[in-house]
Design an enzyme around this catalytic site. Sequence first.
Site, mmCIF file in Angstrom:
data_model
loop_
_atom_site.group_PDB
_atom_site.id
_atom_site.type_symbol
_atom_site.label_atom_id
_atom_site.label_comp_id
_atom_site.label_asym_id
_atom_site.label_seq_id
_atom_site.Cartn_x
_atom_site.Cartn_y
_atom_site.Cartn_z
ATOM 1 N N GLU B 32 -46.556 22.181 -12.360
ATOM 2 C CA GLU B 32 -45.168 21.922 -11.948
ATOM 3 C C GLU B 32 -44.554 20.891 -12.879
ATOM 4 O OE1 GLU B 32 -42.842 23.090 -9.760
ATOM 5 O OE2 GLU B 32 -41.659 21.531 -10.747
ATOM 6 N N ILE B 48 -32.906 30.641 4.948
ATOM 7 C CA ILE B 48 -32.792 31.770 5.882
ATOM 8 C C ILE B 48 -34.003 32.686 5.759
ATOM 9 C CG2 ILE B 48 -31.390 33.751 6.575
ATOM 10 C CD1 ILE B 48 -29.875 31.181 6.843
ATOM 11 N N HIS B 50 -34.434 36.235 6.260
ATOM 12 C CA HIS B 50 -33.455 37.321 6.391
ATOM 13 C C HIS B 50 -33.972 38.477 7.251
ATOM 14 C CE1 HIS B 50 -30.250 35.811 3.870
ATOM 15 N NE2 HIS B 50 -31.171 35.358 3.025
ATOM 16 N N ARG B 312 -29.338 30.012 -8.002
ATOM 17 C CA ARG B 312 -30.118 31.235 -7.832
ATOM 18 C C ARG B 312 -30.499 31.748 -9.219
ATOM 19 N NH1 ARG B 312 -25.391 31.289 -5.072
ATOM 20 N NH2 ARG B 312 -25.318 31.763 -2.852
ATOM 21 N N ILE B 337 -36.287 35.715 -8.636
ATOM 22 C CA ILE B 337 -36.557 35.586 -7.193
ATOM 23 C C ILE B 337 -35.409 34.814 -6.538
ATOM 24 C CG2 ILE B 337 -38.267 35.005 -5.446
ATOM 25 C CD1 ILE B 337 -39.261 37.012 -7.559
ATOM 26 N N CYS B 402 -36.954 5.111 9.802
ATOM 27 C CA CYS B 402 -35.677 5.839 9.655
ATOM 28 C C CYS B 402 -35.112 6.034 11.047
ATOM 29 C CB CYS B 402 -35.910 7.180 8.967
ATOM 30 S SG CYS B 402 -34.549 8.348 9.137
ATOM 31 N N CYS B 404 -32.147 7.188 12.086
ATOM 32 C CA CYS B 404 -31.348 8.370 12.396
ATOM 33 C C CYS B 404 -32.233 9.569 12.756
ATOM 34 C CB CYS B 404 -30.440 8.733 11.225
ATOM 35 S SG CYS B 404 -29.370 7.379 10.706
ATOM 36 N N CYS B 437 -27.057 8.407 8.296
ATOM 37 C CA CYS B 437 -26.736 7.272 7.410
ATOM 38 C C CYS B 437 -27.213 7.546 5.987
ATOM 39 C CB CYS B 437 -27.271 5.952 7.968
ATOM 40 S SG CYS B 437 -28.915 5.488 7.412
ATOM 41 N N CYS B 442 -32.479 2.715 5.631
ATOM 42 C CA CYS B 442 -33.945 2.762 5.485
ATOM 43 C C CYS B 442 -34.445 2.852 4.054
ATOM 44 C CB CYS B 442 -34.524 3.898 6.317
ATOM 45 S SG CYS B 442 -33.948 5.526 5.830
#
Lengths: 425, 482
Positions: B32, B48, B50, B312, B337, B402, B404, B437, B442
Site C-alpha cells: 500500500e 452502499i 447495492h 471513481r 472497480i 471523543c 461527540c 465537533c 479531542c
Amino acid sequence: MMETIQTTTIDVAVIGAGAAGLSAAAVTAAAGRSTVVIDREGMTGGILRQCIHNGFGLRYFKEELTGPEFAQRMFVKARDAGARFQLDATVTELKKLEDGKLQLQVLSAKDGVQLIEARAVVLAMGCRERNRGNIATPGTRPAGVFTAGSAQKLLNIEGRLPGTSAVIVGSGDIGLIMARRLRWSGIEVKAVVEIMPYPSGLTRNIVQCLHDFNIPLWLEHSVVRIYGKDRVEGVDVAPLVNGMPDMEKKFHIDCDTLLFSVGLIPENELAVNAGVQLNPATGGAMVDANYETNVPGIFSAGNVLHVHDLVDFVAEEAARAAAMVLKRLDGEDAAATTQPATAGANLKYVVPNSFFPGRRTVFSFRPLIVTDNGLLTATLGGKEIWRKRVPFVRPAEMLTAELDGALLTGDGELVFKLEKEASHD
Amino acid sequence: MIYDVAIVGAGVSGAATAWQLSHYDVKTILLEKNADVGMGISKANSGIVHGGFHHPASTLKAKLEIRGNLMFERLQHELDFPFKRTGILVAAFSEDEMPTIRKLYEQGLANGVHTLEMCGRERMLRLEPKLNPDVVGGFYAPGGGTVEPYRYVFSLVESATLNGVNLLCNWRLIKGFHDGDHWHLCSEDGGEIEARYVVNAAGLYADDVSRVCGGEIFHIHPRKGEEYLLDRSSAARPEHVIFPVPSAHSKGVLVIPTAEGTTMIGPTADPVEDKTDTETTANHLQRIMVLVRNMITGISQRDLITSFAGLRPVLDTEDFYIAPSEKAPCFIQVAGIQSPGLTASPAIGEYVKDLLKEQGLCLMEKSRFTYELRPHRHARSETPESLQRLHAENPAWTHIVCRCEKISEAEIVEAVRKGHTTLDGVKFYTRAGMGRCQGGFCSAKIMKIISRESGIPLEELTKRGGKSRLLAGKLGELEVKA
C-alpha cells in the site's frame, strides 16, 4: 464489587466546571446544599484555562485578570463553599426518573460507571466551536485547519505551534485573540476574513489584537477555496456582493494554517436527550425567569444557554440561576403563571423566554444591528412599559435590561425591540 | 524470500483478495502506498451495498455485485464491521420517470434479484414517511444496505494479517519486471519485493501499475463524487437509502442513512483530470442540497458537519476489468472497480483467487484458519454493566476522549497498537473525531495518546502520512518579529 454500579444522591449536580458551573456551585454549596460539579477535564476552569490573556473580571471582581486567574478565583469560591468536584469525568446521560429525581450517568477512568441522583441539575456545558465542515468551506482537506479554540489549546496548554503563517477565518473573539497570540509566538498572521460588514468580536479586541499589529481585516469577504493536499498551502479570498462571492475579484494568500473563528454552538445534546426544549434562536434551552427548562429541576446558565460576550456576565447569570435552584429546593413551586417574553425588531433573541408577573427580572439580548444611537423598549400587552437609551450597539456585544416587578404586571406578551433613535443634531 | 502473491493496493479489492488468499497455504503480501489501508477510493464513497438492479446481466459488474451482496452477512459475522441491510428505495417524482423505474425493476428480476417490489405512492410513503409527498411511485429493494467502507477494509486486512498475510504501508511501486521465473517489484524508496504472481488492485493508479510492469496500456479516468455528512441528530435521516431515478453516468445523488447513525448526501459525478483532486466546491453543495431536498424536504444545511470527495476509477468500457494480463505473465488486472465495486468486493476477492488458481497458483486450504476476529468493542455500545466490567480490566474503557462519538481511550490505544498512527488512521478506525465537533475538542488528546503509544514525537505526527504534518514545532522555536 468492582462491577456493581454505585448510585450517589445529591441535591445539586452541576454539569461543567467553567465559569458558569463554578459560579452556580458556589451559590448552592454556600447555602448548605450538597453540590457536585462534574467536568470532562482534569482541572476546573473550562475554556478560561487556555485564555491566558487579560481582560477578564473587570465587572465581577472589579479588577483585570487573566482567564486562569478568573477560573482559579471561581474555583476557590466554589471549593470553599463546600462544593465537591468530579473531574476527568463525562456525563453520558441525563434523564428524569419516575419519582421526579434526575439521574446522571457518569463515566470516568477512576470510578468507572456511576449514577448520580440529583434533585436539581444545572446545565453549564458551554459551547463547541462552529467549524469548517459546518460552514462547508470549499477546497481540499489538508492538515493545518484548526478551530481557533483548538489552536489556542495547542499553543497555550500543550506548548505547540499549529503552523508558521496563518489566515483566520471569521472575526470572533477567540480568532482575534489568537491573531495576537500567533504573532507573539512568531507565527505570521496574513489576514482575518469576515463575511459580515462588521466584526463579530469585541471592539477592544479589534483594536488590541489586529490594529496594534497591523493585521488586515477583510470585512464582507469570504474564503472561497482552500489549497494544499497534505498541508494547507493557501486560500482564495473573494469580496461578497449581496452575500455572494465576486469571483472576478478574488485574490490569493499563501499560508500553511487556517484558523476558524466562525461562531459557537451551545453544547446541548445531553439536554435534548433529557427532553429539554431548545430555542432555535440561541441553540440554548428555552428557560423561564427561574432559568428552569421545560423539564422540572433542570436549569441552564452561561454559554450553554446563550453565547455571552463577557465571562463576567456568565458568572452573574449562573449565580442568578443558582439562587432560583435554591428556591426550588426550599420547596417553592414554580409559579403557576408565567407570561411569555419575546424578541422583536432588531433583536436576535431574549433570555429568559418568560417572566413571573410582579417579579424583578434581568433580560439579555443580542442586537442584529450596528448603531451608536439605539433605543431599547419593552411593551407589555401592546403598551410601552419601559425604555432605555443604548449609545453603543454592536452584534458582538450583549444588551441587558433589568425590569422591576412593579412594571411587570398586566396581561399579554412582553415584547422587546431595538430601534435606531432619530438623531437630534 | 519469494512471495506466492503480491497484491498492489490495499483498498477493498486488494484487501478482499488478500483475505480470500489468507484461507490457503500461500504466502501473500499486500502493498500500500498510503500510510494506512483503505485510504484511497475505498474511504471516500457512499458506502452502499447495492441491490443488483442498476447493471444489465451481461456485465461483470452485475454478476459480482449480486454475488458480493449476498456475502455481507457472513463477512459481518466473522469480521465485525458496521453493516445494515436498510433496504433501498428508488423514488420517482414524475410519471415520466416511471418507465425507467419499471426498466430497472425488470433488469433486477432478470439479474435474479427476486425480492424487488414495485411501489405506488402510498406504499412508498408508508415505507419511508420522510419522503417528499410529491413522490409518484418507485420500487423497493430490501436487499440493499449500507456499510462503513473503511471499517470493512480494516477488518478484511486484520483478518488477512492474522491469518498470515504480510502488509507493507508507505510502499509505493515505481517499477516491476518478470525475470522469467518470478516478479521483482521495486518501491520508490529502494525496496524490492519478489513474488510469483502479482495482483494489480491499484485503484486510480491501476493504469500506471500496469504500464510500469509491462502490462496492458489503458486509462483510468477519475470521476469525482462530493459527499456531505449530516449530524446524527438530523431529523431528516431516513430508514432506507433513497435513490433518484438514475442517469446514464451515475446512480444519482442519494440520501444515505449510514450504518453508524449519521446521514450522508451525495455523490456528484464529474470527470476530473487530476487523480488527487478531492476538492469540494460551493456549487456542488448547492446542487446536492436541491436534489436531496426534492426527495426529503426536511434536509437542512444547518446539520452539516463535514464534506469530502472521492474519485471513481472509470475505464472507457465502464465495466470492471478483472482478467489475467495478456502481456505480462502471472499478472492479474483488477481495474475500473467503480460502483458497485464495494458491493462486489467480496466476490471480486473470490473471483481473483479463482483466476490465480487458473493461472497455476496452487491453493491448499489451511489446516488452521482463524475465522472470527475478536469483536471490536465500543464504549458507546456497551451496557453500563458490561462497561463496568471492562473498566475493572482496564480503566481506560471509561475515559471518554471523543465526546461527540463517545470513543474511549481504550479504543484509541487499541487502534494505535494495531498500527494506525496517523490522526486520520485513528479517526477512521475508531470514529474519534468524526462527530459534530470534527475533532475540535479531542484532536490534541488523541495526538497525545498516539505519541505516547507509538513513541512518535507530537511534532512529527501527521494527518495521513507523507507531508501532512499537524504541527510546526514547539512554542519558542520561531523567531518573534517586532
